[in-house]
Design a protein around this motif. Structure first.
Motif, PDB file in Angstrom:
ATOM      1  N   UNK A   1      25.310  76.360  52.815  1.00 54.68           N
ATOM      2  CA  UNK A   1      25.010  75.406  53.716  1.00 54.68           C
ATOM      3  C   UNK A   1      24.033  76.426  54.731  1.00 54.68           C
ATOM      4  N   UNK A   2      22.416  76.428  54.849  1.00 59.16           N
ATOM      5  CA  UNK A   2      21.930  77.310  55.479  1.00 59.16           C
ATOM      6  C   UNK A   2      22.004  77.407  56.752  1.00 59.16           C
ATOM      7  N   UNK A   3      22.583  76.277  57.475  1.00 57.18           N
ATOM      8  CA  UNK A   3      22.768  76.306  58.955  1.00 57.18           C
ATOM      9  C   UNK A   3      24.072  76.989  59.258  1.00 57.18           C
ATOM     10  N   UNK A   4      24.933  77.246  58.463  1.00 56.33           N
ATOM     11  CA  UNK A   4      26.159  77.939  58.816  1.00 56.33           C
ATOM     12  C   UNK A   4      25.856  79.500  58.459  1.00 56.33           C
ATOM     13  N   UNK A   5      25.939  80.283  59.844  1.00 55.85           N
ATOM     14  CA  UNK A   5      25.525  81.533  59.976  1.00 55.85           C
ATOM     15  C   UNK A   5      26.639  82.482  60.200  1.00 55.85           C
ATOM     16  N   UNK A   6      27.852  82.191  60.069  1.00 55.20           N
ATOM     17  CA  UNK A   6      28.844  82.973  60.071  1.00 55.20           C
ATOM     18  C   UNK A   6      30.086  82.186  59.840  1.00 55.20           C
ATOM     19  N   UNK A   7      31.048  82.788  59.260  1.00 52.05           N
ATOM     20  CA  UNK A   7      32.366  82.232  58.984  1.00 52.05           C
ATOM     21  C   UNK A   7      33.395  83.538  59.252  1.00 52.05           C
ATOM     22  N   UNK A   8      34.586  83.260  59.642  1.00 46.82           N
ATOM     23  CA  UNK A   8      35.601  84.046  59.787  1.00 46.82           C
ATOM     24  C   UNK A   8      37.001  83.625  59.304  1.00 46.82           C
ATOM     25  N   UNK A   9      37.590  83.850  58.294  1.00 48.64           N
ATOM     26  CA  UNK A   9      38.871  83.394  57.989  1.00 48.64           C
ATOM     27  C   UNK A   9      39.931  84.314  58.676  1.00 48.64           C
ATOM     28  N   UNK A  10      40.797  83.618  59.642  1.00 51.51           N
ATOM     29  CA  UNK A  10      41.599  84.340  60.319  1.00 51.51           C
ATOM     30  C   UNK A  10      43.081  84.341  59.761  1.00 51.51           C
ATOM     31  N   UNK A  11      43.375  83.437  58.876  1.00 51.70           N
ATOM     32  CA  UNK A  11      44.549  83.232  58.215  1.00 51.70           C
ATOM     33  C   UNK A  11      44.307  82.203  56.984  1.00 51.70           C
ATOM     34  N   UNK A  12      45.098  82.755  56.069  1.00 57.75           N
ATOM     35  CA  UNK A  12      44.780  82.089  54.741  1.00 57.75           C
ATOM     36  C   UNK A  12      46.224  82.318  53.885  1.00 57.75           C
ATOM     37  N   UNK A  13      47.033  81.222  53.659  1.00 60.92           N
ATOM     38  CA  UNK A  13      48.229  81.430  52.655  1.00 60.92           C
ATOM     39  C   UNK A  13      48.084  80.535  51.484  1.00 60.92           C
ATOM     40  N   UNK A  14      46.975  80.062  51.105  1.00 59.15           N
ATOM     41  CA  UNK A  14      46.735  79.220  50.026  1.00 59.15           C
ATOM     42  C   UNK A  14      47.021  77.819  50.389  1.00 59.15           C
TER      43      UNK A  14
END
Length: 148
Positions: free
Chosen positions: A30-43
């Motif tokens: 998605x070109x309009x998505x300029x940043x993502x930060x995953x703060x927590x992920x346990x599946x």
């Protein structure tokens, strides 16, 4: 207000689910998505922030996603886009008999009043814009998955 859009992708449901679940791939798709930060992920649960480029500039949302592999992703935005009081949603993934997958994206939202920074116009107008954005994003996912 509720908005729904559906698209069929010619790929197995597990692969499609994994692509939607991996937020780190979203800026590539998605070109309009300029940043993502995953703060927590346990599946099963994800906490994230995502910055997207909108006509008025960048906006960052914060939320949680609940992964119900391989048939559903649920989204709750605790910090929605600034023009909304809330936005939540679901992606449902259903396998067709031919092996393709139907992806249904739905969003439930409420706009802020104009006095509180919401957009001019009514929710029905905005819902059509949001439906168009959902369809555009589903199409980009379809292209990325089918052309991989």
């Amino acid at each position: 207000m509720n908005v729904v859009d559906t698209l069929t992708i010619d790929a197995p449901r597990d692969r499609i689910f994994d692509t939607f679940a991996d937020l780190t791939q979203w800026p590539r798709i998605l070109p309009d998505t300029v940043g993502v930060e995953v703060l927590y992920h346990d599946g099963f649960n994800q906490e994230f922030t995502m910055t997207v480029l909108r006509p008025a500039g960048e906006e960052t949302v914060h939320g949680f996603r609940y992964l119900r592999r391989p048939h559903q992703l649920e989204l709750v935005q605790t910090t929605p886009p600034p023009i909304m009081t809330y936005m939540n949603g679901v992606w449902d993934f259903t396998t067709n008999q031919d092996g393709s997958t139907v992806v249904t994206a739905s969003r439930v939202f409420e706009l802020r009043s104009v006095e509180d920074g919401g957009p001019a116009g009514d929710e029905a107008q905005f819902a059509e814009k949001l439906r168009g954005l959902l369809h555009h994003n589903l199409t980009l996912f379809k292209e990325a998955i089918e052309n991989a």
